[in-house]
Design a protein around this motif. Structure first.
Motif, mmCIF file in Angstrom:
data_model
loop_
_atom_site.group_PDB
_atom_site.id
_atom_site.type_symbol
_atom_site.label_atom_id
_atom_site.label_comp_id
_atom_site.label_asym_id
_atom_site.label_seq_id
_atom_site.Cartn_x
_atom_site.Cartn_y
_atom_site.Cartn_z
ATOM 1 N N SER A 115 0.749 4.927 0.198
ATOM 2 C CA SER A 115 -0.487 6.639 0.332
ATOM 3 C C SER A 115 0.222 7.847 0.069
ATOM 4 O O SER A 115 1.573 8.380 0.084
ATOM 5 C CB SER A 115 -0.439 7.352 1.973
ATOM 6 O OG SER A 115 -1.736 7.911 2.452
ATOM 7 N N THR A 167 1.219 -0.899 0.274
ATOM 8 C CA THR A 167 -0.060 -0.051 0.015
ATOM 9 C C THR A 167 1.195 1.197 -0.067
ATOM 10 O O THR A 167 1.920 1.168 0.898
ATOM 11 C CB THR A 167 -1.233 0.463 1.375
ATOM 12 O OG1 THR A 167 -1.984 -0.727 1.328
ATOM 13 C CG2 THR A 167 -1.415 1.219 1.386
ATOM 14 N N SER A 225 -1.884 -5.397 4.263
ATOM 15 C CA SER A 225 -0.986 -5.608 3.169
ATOM 16 C C SER A 225 0.708 -5.486 3.531
ATOM 17 O O SER A 225 0.402 -5.928 4.782
ATOM 18 C CB SER A 225 -0.522 -3.543 3.000
ATOM 19 O OG SER A 225 -1.300 -3.626 1.671
ATOM 20 N N ASN A 277 3.199 -4.012 3.875
ATOM 21 C CA ASN A 277 3.916 -3.076 3.588
ATOM 22 C C ASN A 277 3.356 -2.127 3.099
ATOM 23 O O ASN A 277 2.407 -2.177 2.751
ATOM 24 C CB ASN A 277 5.341 -2.637 3.377
ATOM 25 C CG ASN A 277 6.087 -2.548 4.153
ATOM 26 O OD1 ASN A 277 5.795 -1.875 5.612
ATOM 27 N ND2 ASN A 277 7.572 -2.371 4.339
ATOM 28 N N THR A 278 3.181 -0.728 4.030
ATOM 29 C CA THR A 278 2.500 0.452 3.581
ATOM 30 C C THR A 278 3.404 1.774 4.173
ATOM 31 O O THR A 278 4.410 1.552 4.694
ATOM 32 C CB THR A 278 1.356 0.450 4.623
ATOM 33 O OG1 THR A 278 0.850 -0.740 4.508
ATOM 34 C CG2 THR A 278 1.394 1.445 4.143
ATOM 35 N N LEU A 330 -7.646 3.248 3.986
ATOM 36 C CA LEU A 330 -6.188 2.816 3.504
ATOM 37 C C LEU A 330 -6.356 2.511 4.936
ATOM 38 O O LEU A 330 -5.333 1.593 4.588
ATOM 39 C CB LEU A 330 -5.561 4.807 4.030
ATOM 40 C CG LEU A 330 -4.498 4.654 4.504
ATOM 41 C CD1 LEU A 330 -3.785 4.355 3.579
ATOM 42 C CD2 LEU A 330 -3.885 5.730 4.808
ATOM 43 N N CYS A 379 -6.635 -1.662 3.201
ATOM 44 C CA CYS A 379 -5.503 -1.988 2.924
ATOM 45 C C CYS A 379 -4.509 -1.810 3.715
ATOM 46 O O CYS A 379 -3.550 -2.790 3.635
ATOM 47 C CB CYS A 379 -4.913 -0.372 1.627
ATOM 48 S SG CYS A 379 -6.004 -0.177 -0.021
ATOM 49 N N ALA A 380 -4.254 -0.978 4.203
ATOM 50 C CA ALA A 380 -2.844 -0.549 5.582
ATOM 51 C C ALA A 380 -2.410 -2.616 6.162
ATOM 52 O O ALA A 380 -1.550 -3.179 6.091
ATOM 53 C CB ALA A 380 -2.474 0.311 6.496
#
Lengths: 108, 137
Positions: free
Chosen positions: B10, B8, B128, B130-131, B121, B124-125
């Motif tokens: 941002s 992810t 995931s 990693n973000t 967000l 998704c994080a």
């Protein structure tokens, strides 16, 4: 102990906060973490020989792995040979691999 | 999680202003070529990146017509990244913050972009490997 990837896109000549970022890298390494500082965009300017980069040079002595994005270097006309001791040119893929592997990644 | 990485990103910078966006898109390009599952949460100025009405222009100062100038557009880069991800068995899910879109009148985005909230967000994080949060300066 953890692995950290710190991505630095600014240079200390445009932002004094960059020096605090270098301190963060040093502190993390001193605490026993594995730390990579990845210089990208104007962050690579600090990695040149002859730049006023004592703070950056001190990082490798503290155990921080200092890498510079080769694409950003080429954009700025900085050859790999002109990098200061302790700064190594590499591709963005090197940093990406660490990120994808789950390394704690901070865009400074 | 599947054997394919899920990542992810941002971002909050708009197009044509900061090199940060180019670097992040380069990272997304690596992920797309590897067929990873990619989520992008764009907020603040970054919701302008996939704006469909971006248009090329000539450059009279340089003496270039439209074709000669061939000005790159962020929306085309994003569409190309979505295609690269699909072609390699991955996915690029681009989420534009709905409030940020409405503030800026950026509702007309390219295909493949959806509206969302900061809750997306978080989701998704959470899903995931990693973000990476890339703030503006």
């Amino acid at each position: 102990m953890s692995d950290y990837l710190l991505i630095q896109s600014q240079d200390p000549f445009e932002s004094s906060a960059t020096l605090r970022d270098y301190e963060l890298a040093t502190d993390l390494a001193s605490a026993g973490n594995k730390v990579t500082l990845f210089l990208v965009q104007n962050g690579t300017l600090a990695g040149r020989q002859g730049a006023n980069n004592a703070a950056l040079s001190a990082l490798s002595a503290k155990g921080v792995d200092v890498l510079a994005d080769d694409f950003s270097l080429r954009e700025r006309g900085i050859s790999e040979e002109s990098l200061a001791d302790g700064v190594k040119a590499t591709s963005l893929e090197t940093a990406f691999d660490q990120f994808a592997a789950g390394t704690k990644t901070i865009w400074l | 999680m599947s054997d394919k990485k899920a990542l992810t990103f941002s971002i909050m910078d708009g197009p044509f202003e900061q090199a940060r966006i180019v670097t992040v898109l380069r990272m997304i390009d690596i992920a797309a070529k590897r067929g990873y599952k990619i989520s992008v949460f764009a907020y603040e100025g970054a919701v302008s990146l996939p704006f469909a009405k971006q248009a090329q222009h000539p450059n009279a100062v340089h003496g270039n017509d439209l074709a000669e100038e061939n000005h790159p557009l962020a929306k085309d880069w994003i569409a190309a990244l979505m295609k690269t991800a699909r072609d390699n068995g991955g996915e690029l899910d681009w989420i534009n913050c709905g409030l940020c879109v409405d503030e800026r009148g950026m509702g007309d985005a390219i295909d493949g972009v959806r509206r969302g909230t900061p809750g997306d967000l978080w989701s998704c994080a959470s899903e995931s490997d990693n973000t990476l949060i890339v703030g503006t300066r």
